[in-house]
Design an enzyme around this catalytic site. Structure first.
Site: not given
Ligand SMILES: NC(=O)NCCC[C@H](N)C(=O)O
Length: 247
Positions: A16, A59, A64-65, A84, A130, A160, A241
């Protein structure tokens, strides 16, 4: 000291992008950059542990997410990006292997780990695209018993909270400008300069895209370990991340 990482999916280039224009991602280069990132964590004394890859989730490298770890608690998130949400399965497996207690953010709450910045007993959480109010309330209910104070912030125009601000080992913050609700911000002039991973002591991991900030931090007495994560930055990723630190 364990650092959880997750190898990039071969579908990484389909990741994404929200606040930036999409540019071509060199997946082979990304794989090499991820190897170097792992090596940097290992060289800094961290035991690098792989979360099972999630090939179907472009992704998923942004581990981390999917998982927030605080003390002995592993919180499986519920991403604000529906595509995700399947990434947490492998993260749960690894968290259980580590003997962590498991909790999860439940519908209608949403939360990405990139919105959670832990500084001592304070947990700053970004409310935005998010992470919603219900997700923050659930996070507070989970972390208050651990003696944590959850402080909501509202990052503007970024993916974020940790796209906009992270903390140095001395408890000061790195950001492009002052942030309401935060004191002790060291203002930097480059976006990648807002992102560091504290590696222990006065050592931090920082992106090779943040040349000036890395020099400033070295002048301040911090030890900087620099990693090139250009292919991940093309997908709005940053140094925080790509790992989850379990102390
Ligand atoms: N903790 C973060 O910096 N996550 C980056 C997530 C990038 C991923 N392309 C997203 O848009 O979810």
């Amino acid at each position: 000291m364990i650092a959880l990482v997750r190898r990039p999916s071969s579908r990484l280039a389909d990741g994404l992008v929200t606040h930036i224009d999409r540019t071509p991602v060199d997946v082979e280069l990304a794989m090499r950059q991820h190897d170097a990132y792992r090596q940097a964590l290992s060289d800094a004394g961290w035991e690098v542990r792989d979360v099972p890859a999630a090939e179907d989730h472009p992704d998923s490298v942004f581990i981390e997410d999917a998982l927030v770890v605080c003390a002995d608690l592993a919180i499986l998130t519920r991403s604000g990006a529906p595509e995700r949400r399947g990434e947490t399965a492998g993260a749960e497996e690894t968290a259980r292997e580590l003997g962590l207690r498991i909790a999860r953010i439940e519908e209608p709450g949403t939360l990405d780990g990139g919105d959670v910045l832990q500084v001592g007993d304070t947990v700053y959480v970004g409310r935005g695209g998010r992470t919603n109010a219900e997700g923050i309330q659930q996070l507070r209910a989970l972390l208050s018993p651990l003696g944590r104070t959850v402080v909501p912030l509202r990052p503007q125009g970024v993916l974020h909270l940790k796209s906009a601000v992270t903390a140095l080992p001395d408890g000061t913050f790195l950001a492009l400008g002052e942030i309401a609700g935060l004191s002790g911000v060291r203002v930097v002039d480059e976006e990648p300069g807002c992102h560091v991973v504290p590696l222990g002591g006065d050592e931090v991991l920082i992106s090779a895209s943040a040349v000036r900030t890395a020099e400033e931090l070295a002048d301040l007495g911090f030890r900087t370990r620099v990693v090139d994560i250009s292919e991940f930055e093309k997908l709005e990723g940053c140094v925080t991340c790509l790992s989850v630190l379990v102390r």
